[in-house]
Design a protein around this motif. Structure first.
Motif, PDB file in Angstrom:
ATOM      1  N   ILE A   1      -6.525   5.195  -1.742  1.00 30.29           N
ATOM      2  CA  ILE A   1      -5.882   3.913  -1.458  1.00 30.29           C
ATOM      3  C   ILE A   1      -4.725   4.142  -0.505  1.00 30.29           C
ATOM      4  O   ILE A   1      -3.865   4.983  -0.751  1.00 30.29           O
ATOM      5  CB  ILE A   1      -5.370   3.266  -2.762  1.00 30.29           C
ATOM      6  N   SER A   2      -4.691   3.372   0.571  1.00 28.46           N
ATOM      7  CA  SER A   2      -3.573   3.416   1.504  1.00 28.46           C
ATOM      8  C   SER A   2      -2.542   2.390   1.057  1.00 28.46           C
ATOM      9  O   SER A   2      -2.844   1.199   0.926  1.00 28.46           O
ATOM     10  CB  SER A   2      -4.043   3.091   2.923  1.00 28.46           C
ATOM     11  N   ALA A   3      -1.316   2.854   0.813  1.00 29.95           N
ATOM     12  CA  ALA A   3      -0.254   1.982   0.321  1.00 29.95           C
ATOM     13  C   ALA A   3       0.451   1.220   1.449  1.00 29.95           C
ATOM     14  O   ALA A   3       1.386   0.474   1.204  1.00 29.95           O
ATOM     15  CB  ALA A   3       0.775   2.802  -0.454  1.00 29.95           C
ATOM     16  N   ASN A   4      -0.016   1.399   2.663  1.00 30.27           N
ATOM     17  CA  ASN A   4       0.604   0.780   3.825  1.00 30.27           C
ATOM     18  C   ASN A   4       0.665  -0.748   3.679  1.00 30.27           C
ATOM     19  O   ASN A   4      -0.360  -1.405   3.524  1.00 30.27           O
ATOM     20  CB  ASN A   4      -0.173   1.162   5.085  1.00 30.27           C
ATOM     21  N   GLY A   5       1.877  -1.296   3.693  1.00 29.82           N
ATOM     22  CA  GLY A   5       2.063  -2.747   3.622  1.00 29.82           C
ATOM     23  C   GLY A   5       2.042  -3.338   2.226  1.00 29.82           C
ATOM     24  O   GLY A   5       2.089  -4.557   2.071  1.00 29.82           O
ATOM     25  N   MET A   6       1.951  -2.509   1.188  1.00 30.23           N
ATOM     26  CA  MET A   6       1.914  -3.008  -0.191  1.00 30.23           C
ATOM     27  C   MET A   6       3.122  -2.515  -0.967  1.00 30.23           C
ATOM     28  O   MET A   6       3.655  -1.446  -0.675  1.00 30.23           O
ATOM     29  CB  MET A   6       0.637  -2.537  -0.901  1.00 30.23           C
TER      30      MET A   6
END
Length: 81
Positions: free
Chosen positions: A61-66
């Motif tokens: 999971i990419s946490a970018n922007g969350m």
């Protein structure tokens, strides 16, 4: 108990996952992801050189922007807990 690998810089995500009862492993080296049910990365250095080596069978999971809660909700959805 699910084992979740999290990049070092995502301390807020690590704390939220631990508060939800997950075992959290810091991802310092590529091999740290082995045996993890799911991994959370920042997404900043994702596939920089165009090389993709599979280290884990779990979801990434990419946490970018969350925010931390959104990331943890996605982890729960991916591992079915």
């Amino acid at each position: 108990m699910a084992k979740i690998g999290v990049e070092q810089s995502l301390t807020d995500v690590q704390q939220e996952l631990q508060s939800r009862g997950y075992e959290v492993i810091q991802l310092k080296q590529e091999n740290d992801a082995q045996g993890c049910d799911c991994c959370v990365i920042t997404g900043q250095d994702q596939n920089v050189m165009g090389i993709q080596n599979t280290v884990t069978q779990g979801s990434v999971i990419s946490a970018n922007g969350m925010n931390a809660q959104e990331v943890c909700d996605m982890v729960q959805e991916k591992i079915g807990r």
